[in-house]
Design an enzyme around this catalytic site. Structure first.
Site, PDB file in Angstrom:
ATOM      1  N   LYS A 126       0.842  -1.206   0.000  1.00 41.47           N
ATOM      2  CA  LYS A 126       0.000   0.000   0.000  1.00 41.47           C
ATOM      3  C   LYS A 126       0.876   1.254   0.000  1.00 41.47           C
ATOM      4  CE  LYS A 126      -0.201  -0.061   5.045  1.00 41.47           C
ATOM      5  NZ  LYS A 126      -1.028  -0.409   6.227  1.00 41.47           N
ATOM      6  N   TYR A 179      15.264  31.048   8.367  1.00 40.72           N
ATOM      7  CA  TYR A 179      14.118  31.800   8.855  1.00 40.72           C
ATOM      8  C   TYR A 179      14.159  31.949  10.376  1.00 40.72           C
ATOM      9  CZ  TYR A 179      11.890  31.330   4.289  1.00 40.72           C
ATOM     10  OH  TYR A 179      11.593  31.391   2.967  1.00 40.72           O
TER      11      TYR A 179
HETATM   12  C1  LIG Z   1      -0.474  -1.552   6.843  1.00 37.11           C
HETATM   13  C2  LIG Z   1      -1.177  -2.802   7.134  1.00 37.11           C
HETATM   14  C3  LIG Z   1      -0.476  -4.002   7.331  1.00 37.11           C
HETATM   15  C4  LIG Z   1       1.041  -4.054   7.425  1.00 37.11           C
HETATM   16  O1  LIG Z   1       1.404  -3.746   8.755  1.00 37.11           O
HETATM   17  P1  LIG Z   1       2.969  -3.649   9.135  1.00 37.11           P
HETATM   18  O2  LIG Z   1       2.971  -3.346  10.575  1.00 37.11           O
HETATM   19  O3  LIG Z   1       3.504  -2.551   8.289  1.00 37.11           O
HETATM   20  O4  LIG Z   1       3.540  -4.968   8.799  1.00 37.11           O
HETATM   21  C5  LIG Z   1      -1.195  -5.171   7.485  1.00 37.11           C
HETATM   22  N1  LIG Z   1      -2.548  -5.170   7.449  1.00 37.11           N
HETATM   23  C6  LIG Z   1      -3.250  -4.034   7.295  1.00 37.11           C
HETATM   24  C7  LIG Z   1      -4.727  -4.088   7.292  1.00 37.11           C
HETATM   25  C8  LIG Z   1      -2.598  -2.814   7.148  1.00 37.11           C
HETATM   26  O5  LIG Z   1      -3.312  -1.687   7.013  1.00 37.11           O
END
Ligand SMILES: *Cc1c(COP(=O)(O)O)cnc(C)c1O
Length: 386
Positions: free
Chosen positions: A43, A271
């Site tokens: 993702k 800044y």
């Molecule tokens: C992001 C996510 C994961 C992965 O989790 P990690 O801690 O990055 O391994 C697994 N399942 C879902 C539903 C997620 O949103």
């Protein structure tokens, strides 16, 4: 036109190089520790590492599934020829799901509305939709509530009998797996077991039951079940408090020294002059800033590495630029500036940035902007880097 101009326009101000062989080694590491099939979570453009490239590398290294948040992320993988099973878990009932069903994307359903939308998309395209049902087991984020779960399972069983869906997965997500103790995961596991029982009683046959994220997969064997959904660990992030599983960072971010100046004691930098020099010194300009994903919080306490040595960031980080204090004698215009590198050789890493910026390494890695040009090291069949 001179060649000098051509070269200047082709040089990016900063690059992030993704080492796909490090990601492949991380996959094999998780497989060696847990032995459970892996869903590689790609993702958010694979946490900024490039979803398509990372998906290919993880499957080649032994992952079985791909996991994404949205339908468009899933379809992008399909468009690029990735044929493995894909689960997408953020499905609004009002989005067009017909392509997703046609492209055999497994759609997570957390409520009756989404299940109804998936069912009607399946009817329109005259295909069977693949569905995994999501139960909340103690995160109060996504997933069906325990109260609604029985009804959701019964609706899914009815849609399965009608031939619209195959609901062969039940899953949930762990809120507390990053704690090393077992209590945090035990309650979720008990709630999940109960939920699977309810699904079976409704007539479903969930052959995919998955609960664990990276931390669960690595530190909590009881949560591994039929598959583990691994994100952070692929990218070298150690998510279990106080423990390390030998994962390797895969992203290296570098820029260069764009300008050098000598300044007197009492010079205010950037800044609001948030840093004022106390002695004569040399300042180097680095052409990246918070628009590129460098957290502004690194203005106090952040460091870069130049020529193998740490150099402190001085003054407030700007949108496109930051200033570091260097030694006059050993830094030249154009020298490489390592922003994120390998902590084993003393370079800063995402965990260090996260500590200073009071966030998590995930946030650092997926925060880089488009101006930080991304490149991938080639993955050879041996798993080495070309
Ligand atoms: C992001 C996510 C994961 C992965 O989790 P990690 O801690 O990055 O391994 C697994 N399942 C879902 C539903 C997620 O949103």
């Amino acid at each position: 036109m001179t060649s000098r101009v051509l070269i200047a326009t082709e040089l990016p101000l900063a690059t992030r190089t993704v080492d796909l062989s490090a990601i492949a080694r991380n996959v094999r590491r998780v497989l060696a520790i847990g032995g459970t099939p892996i869903m590689a979570v790609v993702k958010a453009d694979a946490f900024g590492h490039g979803a398509v490239e990372v998906a290919r590398a993880t499957l080649a290294a032994g992952a079985s599934w791909l996991g994404v948040a949205t339908v468009s992320e899933a379809l992008e993988l399909r468009r690029n020829g990735l044929d493995a099973p894909i689960l997408a878990w953020l499905i609004d009932p009002w989005v067009d799901l017909e392509d997703a069903v046609r492209q055999r994307v497994t759609l997570s359903c957390a409520n009756a509305e989404t299940l109804a939308a998936v069912t009607s998309a399946a009817r329109v395209v005259d295909a069977t939709a693949r569905v995994h049902l999501e139960l909340d087991t103690g995160m109060a984020r996504g997933g069906s509530t325990v109260d609604d779960w029985g009804d959701l399972c019964e609706r899914a069983a009815a849609a399965e009998t009608a031939g619209a869906v195959v609901a062969d997965g039940v899953w949930s997500h762990l809120a507390l797996a990053s704690r090393a103790d077992e209590q945090g995961v035990e309650r979720s596991l008990a709630a999940f077991d109960h939920g699977v029982g309810v699904a079976l009683a409704a007539g479903l046959n969930p052959k995919h039951v998955h609960l664990a994220n990276s931390a669960g997969a690595l530190a909590h064997p009881s949560t591994r079940l039929s598959m583990v959904r691994v994100g952070a660990a692929l990218y070298g992030i150690e998510t279990v408090r106080g423990r390390s599983f030998g994962l390797e960072p895969a992203m290296r971010v570098v820029s260069h020294v764009a300008q050098l100046r000598r300044v007197e004691a009492g010079t205010g930098i950037g800044y609001l002059h948030e840093f004022v020099t106390s002695a004569p010194t040399t300042l180097a300009l680095v052409p990246v800033g918070y628009a590129d994903g460098i957290p502004r919080a690194l203005s106090r306490g952040g460091e870069v590495s130049i020529g193998g040595r740490r150099r402190p960031i001085r003054g407030a980080i700007s949108m496109d630029q930051l200033v570091v204090e260097v030694n006059a004698n050993d830094v030249r215009l154009g020298d490489e500036v390592v922003l994120l590198g390998d902590p084993r050789v003393g370079e800063p890493d995402s965990a260090e940035w996260a500590r200073i910026a009071d966030t998590v390494p995930h946030d650092v890695l997926c925060g880089f902007g488009e101006r930080v040009v991304r490149r991938h090291s080639e993955l050879r069949p041996s798993g080495g880097v070309a």
